[in-house]
Design a protein around this motif. Structure first.
Motif: not given
Length: 81
Positions: A13-21, A36-42, A47-49, A68-72
């Motif tokens: 969901v990179k590039g999407a802003s609240c509330p889309m993630p 099952d575990v879903l990995e979400v990339l934002a 999106s953290m909170s 929390e990465g540099d950009d993702v």
């Protein structure tokens, strides 16, 4: 990859802003099997909170980790029922 769980699916969901993630995360978890575990990339720092709050208030899912990465921002959501 985190050694504590296996990722069943990745949602980008990179590039999407609240509330889309959160909206897209909810939709994707609906399609998972229990456990099952879903990995979400934002890229939205909110999106953290947002995903944390959504998971805390939603039955059937749990937030198992966030990174929390540099950009993702990476979120790991497990379907529990």
């Amino acid at each position: 990859m985190n050694a504590e769980f296996d990722i069943a699916e990745t949602l980008d969901v990179k590039g999407a802003s609240c509330p889309m993630p959160v909206v897209k995360t909810k939709s994707a978890t609906d399609d998972l099997a229990e456990g099952d575990v879903l990995e979400v990339l934002a890229t939205d720092p909110g999106s953290m909170s947002d995903i944390d709050g959504w998971a805390a208030g939603t039955e059937g899912v749990e937030l198992v980790d966030q990174e929390e990465g540099d950009d993702v921002y990476k979120h790991y959501v497990r379907k529990t029922e």
